[in-house]
Design an enzyme around this catalytic site. Structure first.
Site, short mmCIF file in Angstrom:
data_model
loop_
_atom_site.label_atom_id
_atom_site.label_comp_id
_atom_site.label_asym_id
_atom_site.label_seq_id
_atom_site.Cartn_x
_atom_site.Cartn_y
_atom_site.Cartn_z
N ASN A 210 0.95 -1.23 -0.02
CA ASN A 210 0.03 -0.10 0.11
C ASN A 210 0.89 1.07 0.12
O ASN A 210 2.13 1.08 0.36
CB ASN A 210 -0.93 -0.05 1.31
CG ASN A 210 -0.32 0.19 2.60
OD1 ASN A 210 0.32 1.03 2.85
ND2 ASN A 210 -0.26 -0.82 3.32
N LYS A 290 12.32 -16.41 -7.24
CA LYS A 290 11.69 -15.62 -8.23
C LYS A 290 10.82 -16.29 -9.27
O LYS A 290 11.43 -17.01 -10.06
CB LYS A 290 12.66 -14.40 -9.00
CG LYS A 290 11.71 -13.54 -9.75
CD LYS A 290 12.33 -12.52 -10.71
CE LYS A 290 11.76 -11.70 -11.67
NZ LYS A 290 12.37 -11.10 -12.29
N PRO A 306 -4.00 -11.65 10.20
CA PRO A 306 -4.57 -11.48 11.51
C PRO A 306 -4.29 -9.88 11.83
O PRO A 306 -3.35 -9.47 11.75
CB PRO A 306 -3.67 -12.56 12.38
CG PRO A 306 -2.86 -13.09 11.43
CD PRO A 306 -2.85 -12.56 10.14
N ASP A 307 -5.43 -9.48 12.75
CA ASP A 307 -5.40 -8.19 12.88
C ASP A 307 -4.22 -8.06 14.25
O ASP A 307 -4.61 -8.70 15.37
CB ASP A 307 -6.64 -7.71 13.42
CG ASP A 307 -6.76 -6.00 13.17
OD1 ASP A 307 -7.25 -5.45 12.38
OD2 ASP A 307 -6.12 -5.30 14.16
N PHE A 325 -5.28 3.67 14.27
CA PHE A 325 -5.65 4.78 13.18
C PHE A 325 -6.64 4.03 12.26
O PHE A 325 -6.64 2.80 12.32
CB PHE A 325 -4.30 5.05 12.37
CG PHE A 325 -3.60 6.19 12.77
CD1 PHE A 325 -2.84 6.30 14.14
CD2 PHE A 325 -3.67 7.42 12.27
CE1 PHE A 325 -2.43 7.50 14.46
CE2 PHE A 325 -3.15 8.61 12.64
CZ PHE A 325 -2.30 8.51 13.67
N LYS A 342 -14.42 0.50 14.42
CA LYS A 342 -13.06 -0.22 14.52
C LYS A 342 -12.63 0.07 15.97
O LYS A 342 -11.93 -0.97 16.46
CB LYS A 342 -12.08 0.48 13.55
CG LYS A 342 -11.96 -0.01 12.02
CD LYS A 342 -10.89 0.52 11.47
CE LYS A 342 -11.32 0.31 9.99
NZ LYS A 342 -10.53 0.99 9.06
N LYS A 346 -11.96 -3.58 17.55
CA LYS A 346 -10.62 -4.12 17.96
C LYS A 346 -10.16 -3.94 19.40
O LYS A 346 -9.20 -4.16 19.79
CB LYS A 346 -9.69 -3.20 17.16
CG LYS A 346 -9.87 -3.50 15.57
CD LYS A 346 -8.91 -2.62 14.73
CE LYS A 346 -9.18 -2.73 13.47
NZ LYS A 346 -8.06 -3.01 12.39
O1 C5P Z 1 -9.37 -2.26 10.09
P1 C5P Z 1 -8.27 -1.06 9.29
O2 C5P Z 1 -6.98 -2.16 8.94
O3 C5P Z 1 -8.38 -0.03 8.59
O4 C5P Z 1 -7.53 -0.65 11.01
C1 C5P Z 1 -6.51 0.20 10.93
C2 C5P Z 1 -5.94 0.06 12.29
O5 C5P Z 1 -5.66 -1.32 12.77
C3 C5P Z 1 -4.42 0.63 12.19
O6 C5P Z 1 -4.46 1.02 13.63
C4 C5P Z 1 -3.77 -0.52 11.94
O7 C5P Z 1 -2.20 -0.39 12.13
C5 C5P Z 1 -4.24 -1.71 12.64
N1 C5P Z 1 -4.17 -2.78 12.01
C6 C5P Z 1 -3.50 -3.96 12.61
N2 C5P Z 1 -3.52 -5.32 12.04
C7 C5P Z 1 -3.80 -5.34 10.50
C8 C5P Z 1 -4.54 -4.39 10.13
C9 C5P Z 1 -4.79 -3.24 10.89
O8 C5P Z 1 -2.86 -3.84 13.71
N3 C5P Z 1 -3.66 -6.64 10.17
#
Ligand code: C5P
Length: 403
Positions: A210, A290, A306-307, A325, A342, A346
């Site tokens: 990104n 590659k 995973p978040d 964020f 969020k 979260k």
């Molecule tokens: O759901 P979204 O990705 O938009 O949420 C953004 C927030 O979640 C940011 O603080 C980002 O650093 C965190 N995030 C994370 N792990 C991920 C995706 C997002 O900690 N896999």
């Protein structure tokens, strides 16, 4: 609040202060310069007067009244921030003992504003016990904030500590101090910040990524350092950081590396700010070599990542603050609604919502606009500001709502 008084003593690093004065003047910040006698041996007062559009004061002006008042009192009262750069061993000793034998040292004693000071000298001089003692003495004085000397090649050809901080670092400190008035409210606190966009590799040369550059996260780390914190930054960009001391950096590339680093560092942090743009999906399979074009899958099989913050939240102690964020496209209302969702989902204490579909906010820009929301329903919308100012506004919001 935009009056910067600069006291220059006699070291070769005085030439670097020309850049500081010039940059401040270009930004419309009022600058006045005081030089010691030996500073004027390195750079002439005319240089600083020309760059600052103001007279550069020397000891020959000392007893000339200004507006009918002593010059050192006038200058001391005028200043919002006093930068001393470079500070020589001689001036350091005078400051440590409250001496007042020239215009610069008299003005220091007559002033009450925050003082930023950046020593510069030969390594052997710097390491003398007496110099270190004077340095330690000033570090204990709440009015003084040090911009420590760094390692590098010195003017005497030696390599070691003693090099004055670069103008870029000094300018960032000044920008912060003009906004915060030099408050050190994060002193003793440990701040963990992640920054930048992760890369999810398909093979060693291809990835899903990104456009995040990490500028906002780095600005948060900087702001925290300027307010006295000890900072750990988990960054995806291996670029040199204009920050100086009190910073530990870990470089990661993928979300998995970011996740691991955050889990390891999280228990040590008082405040964690997740500003990184972590990927949401990655390729299910990856290759160590590659892949030839013919072997590249046209339909990439993806899996969710995973978040990280959602994973940290359940481990949170009551004394820890976890901030996320939320970068969104859409109207301000849509951005804020998504951020509130969020925040809850979260398990965060607060979230900073910002739009990424404008040319002045979001990825790679130098400015940003954000709305801060906390779990108790407090919220604050910032004006469009530099990313450093957004960072300070975020800390102000956090310090007010999580005292
Ligand atoms: O759901 P979204 O990705 O938009 O949420 C953004 C927030 O979640 C940011 O603080 C980002 O650093 C965190 N995030 C994370 N792990 C991920 C995706 C997002 O900690 N896999």
């Amino acid at each position: 609040m935009n009056h910067v008084l600069i006291g220059i003593s006699g070291g070769i690093a005085a030439y670097k202060v020309c850049e500081v004065v010039s940059s401040l003047a270009k930004r419309g910040i009022e600058v006045r310069v005081i030089m010691t006698r030996s500073a004027a041996e390195f750079v002439t007062p005319l240089t600083f007067a020309t760059l600052s559009r103001q007279p550069a004061y020397t000891d020959s002006d000392f007893w000339q009244p200004t507006n009918g008042r002593p010059l050192h009192i006038e200058l001391a009262e005028w200043a919002d921030v006093f930068l001393l750069a470079p500070v020589t061993a001689n001036t350091l000793a005078k400051l440590a003992y409250g001496m007042a034998d020239n215009l610069l040292t008299n003005t220091v004693l007559a002033s009450t504003c925050p003082i930023l000071f950046a020593p510069a000298m030969n390594t052997t001089m710097w390491l003398q016990p007496t110099v270190q003692e004077n340095w330690g003495k000033l570090l204990k004085d709440a009015r003084y904030t040090a911009i420590a000397p760094t390692d590098g090649i010195l003017a005497c050809d030696a390599v070691g500590t003693g090099r004055m901080a670069e103008p870029e670092i000094i300018l960032e400190y000044l920008e912060s101090f003009l906004f915060t008035k030099g408050k050190q409210d994060l002193k003793g606190k440990k701040i963990l910040v992640n920054a930048g966009g992760t890369r999810e590799f398909i093979d060693p040369v291809r990835f899903i990524g990104n456009p995040s550059t990490g500028k906002q996260g780095i600005a948060i780390a900087q702001a925290a350092i300027h307010r006295g914190a000890q900072v750990t930054l988990i960054n995806t960009a291996n670029s040199p950081l204009p920050m100086g001391e009190r910073l530990g950096v870990r470089i990661v590339r993928t979300s998995a590396e970011m996740h691991q680093a955050m889990l390891e560092e999280f228990p040590n942090a008082d405040i964690t700010i997740a500003a990184a743009a972590v990927g949401d999906v990655r390729s299910k399979s990856t290759s160590d070599r590659k892949l030839p074009k013919s072997e590249l899958p046209l339909n990439l099989e993806l899996e969710y990542i995973p978040d990280i913050v959602a994973d940290l939240a359940p481990h949170k102690r009551p004394d820890q603050i976890l901030v996320g964020f939320a970068a969104q496209t859409g109207t301000e209302e849509e951005v804020v609604t998504a951020a509130k969702d969020k925040l809850k989902r979260k398990g965060l204490d607060a979230i900073a919502a910002n739009a990424v579909n404008s040319s002045q906010t979001g990825f790679g820009t130098d400015t940003n606009q954000a709305t801060f929301i906390d779990k108790n329903g407090n919220n604050l919308s910032t004006p469009l500001s530099s990313k450093l100012e957004i960072a300070h506004r975020l800390f102000d919001f956090l310090m007010q709502n999580f005292p």
